[in-house]
Scaffold this motif. Sequence first.
Motif, mmCIF file in Angstrom:
data_model
loop_
_atom_site.group_PDB
_atom_site.id
_atom_site.type_symbol
_atom_site.label_atom_id
_atom_site.label_comp_id
_atom_site.label_asym_id
_atom_site.label_seq_id
_atom_site.Cartn_x
_atom_site.Cartn_y
_atom_site.Cartn_z
ATOM 1 N N ILE A 90 0.857 -1.182 0.000
ATOM 2 C CA ILE A 90 0.000 0.000 0.000
ATOM 3 C C ILE A 90 0.897 1.237 0.000
ATOM 4 N N VAL A 91 0.327 2.357 -0.381
ATOM 5 C CA VAL A 91 1.048 3.640 -0.375
ATOM 6 C C VAL A 91 0.357 4.570 0.602
ATOM 7 N N LEU A 92 1.127 5.086 1.558
ATOM 8 C CA LEU A 92 0.604 6.100 2.476
ATOM 9 C C LEU A 92 0.880 7.485 1.884
ATOM 10 N N THR A 93 -0.115 8.339 1.958
ATOM 11 C CA THR A 93 0.039 9.723 1.505
ATOM 12 C C THR A 93 -0.201 10.645 2.690
ATOM 13 N N ALA A 94 0.762 11.503 2.963
ATOM 14 C CA ALA A 94 0.636 12.500 4.030
ATOM 15 C C ALA A 94 0.551 13.879 3.374
ATOM 16 N N LYS A 95 -0.598 14.497 3.428
ATOM 17 C CA LYS A 95 -0.816 15.806 2.806
ATOM 18 C C LYS A 95 -0.805 16.891 3.868
ATOM 19 N N ASN A 96 -0.033 17.923 3.596
ATOM 20 C CA ASN A 96 0.049 19.055 4.524
ATOM 21 C C ASN A 96 -1.239 19.869 4.427
ATOM 22 N N THR A 97 -2.076 19.779 5.444
ATOM 23 C CA THR A 97 -3.360 20.498 5.456
ATOM 24 C C THR A 97 -3.293 21.800 6.247
ATOM 25 N N THR B 277 9.944 14.278 8.683
ATOM 26 C CA THR B 277 11.201 13.562 8.876
ATOM 27 C C THR B 277 10.957 12.066 9.111
ATOM 28 N N GLY B 278 11.995 11.280 8.838
ATOM 29 C CA GLY B 278 11.952 9.851 9.153
ATOM 30 C C GLY B 278 10.950 9.074 8.336
ATOM 31 N N PHE B 279 10.326 8.093 8.974
ATOM 32 C CA PHE B 279 9.377 7.200 8.317
ATOM 33 C C PHE B 279 8.136 7.073 9.199
ATOM 34 N N PRO B 280 7.022 6.561 8.640
ATOM 35 C CA PRO B 280 5.818 6.394 9.468
ATOM 36 C C PRO B 280 5.986 5.223 10.439
ATOM 37 N N HIS B 281 5.641 5.457 11.684
ATOM 38 C CA HIS B 281 5.703 4.401 12.698
ATOM 39 C C HIS B 281 4.331 3.703 12.705
ATOM 40 N N GLY C 203 -0.428 22.234 1.449
ATOM 41 C CA GLY C 203 -1.110 21.516 0.377
ATOM 42 C C GLY C 203 -0.277 20.458 -0.309
ATOM 43 N N ASP C 204 1.023 20.392 -0.032
ATOM 44 C CA ASP C 204 1.899 19.416 -0.696
ATOM 45 C C ASP C 204 1.803 18.039 -0.036
ATOM 46 N N PRO C 205 1.981 16.942 -0.830
ATOM 47 C CA PRO C 205 1.954 15.592 -0.271
ATOM 48 C C PRO C 205 3.349 14.974 -0.181
ATOM 49 N N ALA C 206 3.469 13.956 0.648
ATOM 50 C CA ALA C 206 4.643 13.090 0.707
ATOM 51 C C ALA C 206 4.131 11.654 0.737
ATOM 52 N N TYR C 207 5.017 10.707 0.361
ATOM 53 C CA TYR C 207 4.567 9.326 0.209
ATOM 54 C C TYR C 207 5.506 8.372 0.937
ATOM 55 N N ALA C 208 4.919 7.213 1.332
ATOM 56 C CA ALA C 208 5.708 6.131 1.917
ATOM 57 C C ALA C 208 5.128 4.809 1.429
ATOM 58 N N LEU C 209 5.982 3.978 0.836
ATOM 59 C CA LEU C 209 5.552 2.659 0.380
ATOM 60 C C LEU C 209 5.625 1.681 1.550
ATOM 61 N N VAL C 210 4.593 0.855 1.699
ATOM 62 C CA VAL C 210 4.521 -0.094 2.810
ATOM 63 C C VAL C 210 4.257 -1.493 2.258
ATOM 64 N N LYS C 211 5.079 -2.433 2.651
ATOM 65 C CA LYS C 211 4.884 -3.826 2.254
ATOM 66 C C LYS C 211 4.021 -4.541 3.290
ATOM 67 N N PRO D 260 9.232 12.819 -1.329
ATOM 68 C CA PRO D 260 8.346 13.670 -2.135
ATOM 69 C C PRO D 260 7.635 12.889 -3.240
ATOM 70 N N GLU D 261 8.242 11.777 -3.670
ATOM 71 C CA GLU D 261 7.642 10.928 -4.694
ATOM 72 C C GLU D 261 8.208 9.524 -4.548
ATOM 73 N N LEU D 262 7.480 8.539 -5.063
ATOM 74 C CA LEU D 262 7.973 7.164 -5.015
ATOM 75 C C LEU D 262 9.027 6.983 -6.103
ATOM 76 N N ARG D 263 10.144 6.353 -5.746
ATOM 77 C CA ARG D 263 11.265 6.218 -6.671
ATOM 78 C C ARG D 263 11.527 4.745 -6.962
ATOM 79 N N ASN D 264 11.732 4.411 -8.216
ATOM 80 C CA ASN D 264 12.043 3.044 -8.596
ATOM 81 C C ASN D 264 13.381 2.639 -7.993
ATOM 82 N N GLY D 265 13.460 1.451 -7.485
ATOM 83 C CA GLY D 265 14.716 0.965 -6.906
ATOM 84 C C GLY D 265 14.746 1.183 -5.409
ATOM 85 N N ALA D 266 14.797 2.425 -4.992
ATOM 86 C CA ALA D 266 14.869 2.730 -3.569
ATOM 87 C C ALA D 266 13.592 2.300 -2.850
ATOM 88 N N ASP D 267 12.459 2.351 -3.551
ATOM 89 C CA ASP D 267 11.196 1.984 -2.940
ATOM 90 C C ASP D 267 10.707 0.607 -3.410
#
Length: 240
Positions: free
Chosen positions: A125-132, A140-144, A172-180, A231-238
Motif C-alpha cells: 500500500i502507499v501512504l500519503t501525508a498531505k500538509n493540510t 522527517t523519518g518514516f511512518p511508525h 497543500g503538498d503531499p509526501a509518500y511512503a511505500l509499505v509492504k 516527495p515521490e515514489l522512486r524506482n529501486g529505492a522503494d
Amino acid sequence: MNTLHRTALLAAAGTALVLSLTACQGDGDANSAPTSGPSVNVQSPSGKATDASGTTGSANSAGSSSTSGSTGSNSGGGSTKTSGSSGSSGSASSGEQASASTPVCAAGDVRITAATQDGPPYTHIVLTAKNTSRHSCRLTGFPHIQFLESHKQDVPAVAKSKPEAPVVLAAGDPAYALVKLSDGGREENNEPVTAFSVMLAGDPTVIAVTAPGSEGIAVDPAKALTGYWTPELRNGADDF
C-alpha cells in the motif's frame, strides 16, 4: 663707374630702410588686432592634425572626450553587475535560513490516507501525508506503523528508501511512503486489517488510518516493511 656704384648702394640702403620701417609697423598692427582668418591645419610627421602654431587640433580633443565618456559608461555597468550579484547571494542565504527554521510536521499538520498499489494479490500500500496546514513543515523519518493489537512493535523501515534531504512540505503538498504487507503467498500467516495506527517521528500522537478496500487488507506481521517519507515514489529505492 664709381659714381654709378655709389648711387646703386645708396638706393639699396634706402630701400632696405623703407622695408624695415614697414615691417615694424606691420608687427605692431598684428599685435594690436585679433586674427580673423581661419585656422590652417597641417599634417605633421606624427600623423596628428595640428594648426599653424603646432598645437593639437580640436578633432583630437573631441576624440579624447569621447573615450572618457565611454569609460564612464562601462564603469557604471560594472557597478550594476556587482550590485546584482550581491542581491543573488543574499537571496540564497535567506532561502537556506528559511529551510533550517521550518518546523517539523505534527499530527495536526497532515492528513494520512492509504491506497493499494498494483493489482491483486495486494502486497503493498502507499501512504500519503498531505500538509493540510497553512504553513510549511518538515516531514522527517518514516511512518511508525502498527497494524495489529497483538503486535505492538513498529513495522521495520527500509534504509535504502531514506531520501538524501529532509522532506519540506509547503501548504497543500503531499509526501509518500511505500509499505509492504506480505509476500502474497497463500501459505502466509496473513491477518485481515481494516484500520491501523500511524505516528510521525517526534510526535507521540496516534493517527488512525482506514485500510483501503471494502474488506481491508491482509497483513503478515513477519513480512511487513515500510519506506521513508519521500516527495515521490522512486524506482529501486522503494522496491522492496
